[in-house]
Design a protein around this motif. Structure first.
Motif, mmCIF file in Angstrom:
data_model
loop_
_atom_site.group_PDB
_atom_site.id
_atom_site.type_symbol
_atom_site.label_atom_id
_atom_site.label_comp_id
_atom_site.label_asym_id
_atom_site.label_seq_id
_atom_site.Cartn_x
_atom_site.Cartn_y
_atom_site.Cartn_z
ATOM 1 N N PHE A 252 0.847 -1.197 0.000
ATOM 2 C CA PHE A 252 0.000 0.000 0.000
ATOM 3 C C PHE A 252 0.885 1.250 0.000
ATOM 4 O O PHE A 252 0.680 2.180 -0.778
ATOM 5 C CB PHE A 252 -0.929 -0.015 1.216
ATOM 6 N N HIS A 253 1.895 1.273 0.844
ATOM 7 C CA HIS A 253 2.802 2.421 0.922
ATOM 8 C C HIS A 253 3.702 2.510 -0.315
ATOM 9 O O HIS A 253 3.966 3.605 -0.812
ATOM 10 C CB HIS A 253 3.642 2.353 2.199
ATOM 11 N N ILE A 254 4.174 1.373 -0.793
ATOM 12 C CA ILE A 254 5.017 1.350 -1.993
ATOM 13 C C ILE A 254 4.255 1.930 -3.180
ATOM 14 O O ILE A 254 4.774 2.764 -3.925
ATOM 15 C CB ILE A 254 5.501 -0.085 -2.276
ATOM 16 N N GLU A 255 3.012 1.534 -3.350
ATOM 17 C CA GLU A 255 2.213 2.057 -4.456
ATOM 18 C C GLU A 255 1.925 3.547 -4.286
ATOM 19 O O GLU A 255 1.917 4.288 -5.268
ATOM 20 C CB GLU A 255 0.931 1.244 -4.596
ATOM 21 N N SER A 256 1.727 3.990 -3.060
ATOM 22 C CA SER A 256 1.519 5.422 -2.806
ATOM 23 C C SER A 256 2.751 6.226 -3.188
ATOM 24 O O SER A 256 2.648 7.282 -3.821
ATOM 25 C CB SER A 256 1.183 5.669 -1.333
ATOM 26 N N ILE A 257 3.920 5.737 -2.805
ATOM 27 C CA ILE A 257 5.170 6.416 -3.152
ATOM 28 C C ILE A 257 5.358 6.406 -4.672
ATOM 29 O O ILE A 257 5.697 7.422 -5.271
ATOM 30 C CB ILE A 257 6.375 5.738 -2.459
ATOM 31 N N ALA A 258 5.115 5.273 -5.295
ATOM 32 C CA ALA A 258 5.330 5.132 -6.734
ATOM 33 C C ALA A 258 4.449 6.068 -7.550
ATOM 34 O O ALA A 258 4.838 6.492 -8.634
ATOM 35 C CB ALA A 258 5.100 3.679 -7.155
ATOM 36 N N HIS A 259 3.273 6.422 -7.037
ATOM 37 C CA HIS A 259 2.340 7.267 -7.780
ATOM 38 C C HIS A 259 2.352 8.730 -7.344
ATOM 39 O O HIS A 259 1.623 9.539 -7.893
ATOM 40 C CB HIS A 259 0.926 6.697 -7.668
ATOM 41 N N HIS A 260 3.169 9.065 -6.383
ATOM 42 C CA HIS A 260 3.231 10.451 -5.904
ATOM 43 C C HIS A 260 4.085 11.281 -6.869
ATOM 44 O O HIS A 260 5.183 10.873 -7.233
ATOM 45 C CB HIS A 260 3.829 10.494 -4.499
ATOM 46 N N PRO A 261 3.605 12.464 -7.267
ATOM 47 C CA PRO A 261 4.351 13.257 -8.253
ATOM 48 C C PRO A 261 5.695 13.806 -7.766
ATOM 49 O O PRO A 261 6.557 14.127 -8.570
ATOM 50 C CB PRO A 261 3.394 14.401 -8.599
ATOM 51 N N LYS A 262 5.891 13.888 -6.472
ATOM 52 C CA LYS A 262 7.148 14.420 -5.924
ATOM 53 C C LYS A 262 8.038 13.337 -5.326
ATOM 54 O O LYS A 262 8.997 13.628 -4.627
ATOM 55 C CB LYS A 262 6.863 15.491 -4.857
ATOM 56 N N MET A 263 7.697 12.082 -5.577
ATOM 57 C CA MET A 263 8.487 10.968 -5.061
ATOM 58 C C MET A 263 8.851 10.027 -6.202
ATOM 59 O O MET A 263 8.047 9.782 -7.090
ATOM 60 C CB MET A 263 7.707 10.189 -4.005
ATOM 61 N N GLN A 264 10.061 9.502 -6.139
ATOM 62 C CA GLN A 264 10.500 8.497 -7.097
ATOM 63 C C GLN A 264 10.930 7.267 -6.321
ATOM 64 O O GLN A 264 11.875 7.328 -5.528
ATOM 65 C CB GLN A 264 11.667 9.015 -7.931
ATOM 66 N N LEU A 265 10.233 6.163 -6.534
ATOM 67 C CA LEU A 265 10.596 4.912 -5.879
ATOM 68 C C LEU A 265 11.781 4.317 -6.618
ATOM 69 O O LEU A 265 11.728 4.092 -7.830
ATOM 70 C CB LEU A 265 9.414 3.945 -5.884
ATOM 71 N N VAL A 266 12.875 4.095 -5.908
ATOM 72 C CA VAL A 266 14.124 3.642 -6.506
ATOM 73 C C VAL A 266 14.360 2.149 -6.256
ATOM 74 O O VAL A 266 14.846 1.443 -7.142
ATOM 75 C CB VAL A 266 15.311 4.468 -5.949
ATOM 76 N N ALA A 267 14.011 1.663 -5.051
ATOM 77 C CA ALA A 267 14.314 0.278 -4.698
ATOM 78 C C ALA A 267 13.350 -0.222 -3.628
ATOM 79 O O ALA A 267 12.771 0.570 -2.883
ATOM 80 C CB ALA A 267 15.744 0.171 -4.185
ATOM 81 N N ILE A 268 13.222 -1.545 -3.582
ATOM 82 C CA ILE A 268 12.373 -2.206 -2.585
ATOM 83 C C ILE A 268 13.196 -3.307 -1.921
ATOM 84 O O ILE A 268 13.964 -4.006 -2.578
ATOM 85 C CB ILE A 268 11.126 -2.834 -3.233
ATOM 86 N N CYS A 269 12.995 -3.462 -0.615
ATOM 87 C CA CYS A 269 13.675 -4.500 0.149
ATOM 88 C C CYS A 269 12.661 -5.258 1.000
ATOM 89 O O CYS A 269 11.772 -4.649 1.597
ATOM 90 C CB CYS A 269 14.732 -3.854 1.044
ATOM 91 N N ASP A 270 12.791 -6.563 1.027
ATOM 92 C CA ASP A 270 12.010 -7.402 1.931
ATOM 93 C C ASP A 270 12.803 -8.683 2.142
ATOM 94 O O ASP A 270 13.377 -9.227 1.186
ATOM 95 C CB ASP A 270 10.634 -7.723 1.339
ATOM 96 N N LYS A 271 12.836 -9.170 3.367
ATOM 97 C CA LYS A 271 13.618 -10.380 3.649
ATOM 98 C C LYS A 271 13.036 -11.611 2.969
ATOM 99 O O LYS A 271 13.734 -12.590 2.758
ATOM 100 C CB LYS A 271 13.765 -10.593 5.151
ATOM 101 N N ASP A 272 11.770 -11.549 2.593
ATOM 102 C CA ASP A 272 11.120 -12.634 1.857
ATOM 103 C C ASP A 272 11.366 -12.395 0.358
ATOM 104 O O ASP A 272 10.781 -11.498 -0.244
ATOM 105 C CB ASP A 272 9.626 -12.646 2.172
#
Length: 93
Positions: free
Chosen positions: A22-42
């Motif tokens: 939910f948060h990743i998608e919010s960041i990815a669609h925000h005009p002033k944010m650029q999602l660069v990388a994702i981390c999860d132990k799974d």
């Protein structure tokens, strides 16, 4: 140099659970944010997050995302005790 209101902030996200996405998608669609990388132990979960967002910078170890020089902020999303979540924002530049 651009002011904070003009700048696009480069984010990394740690935690690709259901709430994390939910948060990743919010960041990815925000005009002033650029999602660069994702981390999860799974590793399966982080691969699914990468497929959903189109990102290729995917990590299973949080040390690796912190060392990504393109990231300015990291958002950590951890599920705790069922529906309670802990949110942290780290400025790393």
């Amino acid at each position: 140099e651009k002011s904070m209101s003009e700048k696009t902030v480069k984010f990394g996200a740690v935690g690709a659970s259901e709430m994390g996405m939910f948060h990743i998608e919010s960041i990815a669609h925000h005009p002033k944010m650029q999602l660069v990388a994702i981390c999860d132990k799974d590793e399966e979960r982080v691969k699914k997050a990468g497929a959903k967002t189109g990102l290729t910078e995917l990590y299973a170890d949080w040390h690796d995302i912190i060392n990504n020089k393109d990231i300015e902020y990291i958002r950590r999303i951890n599920g705790l005790y069922g529906k309670k979540y802990e949110f942290r924002l780290f400025w790393i530049k």
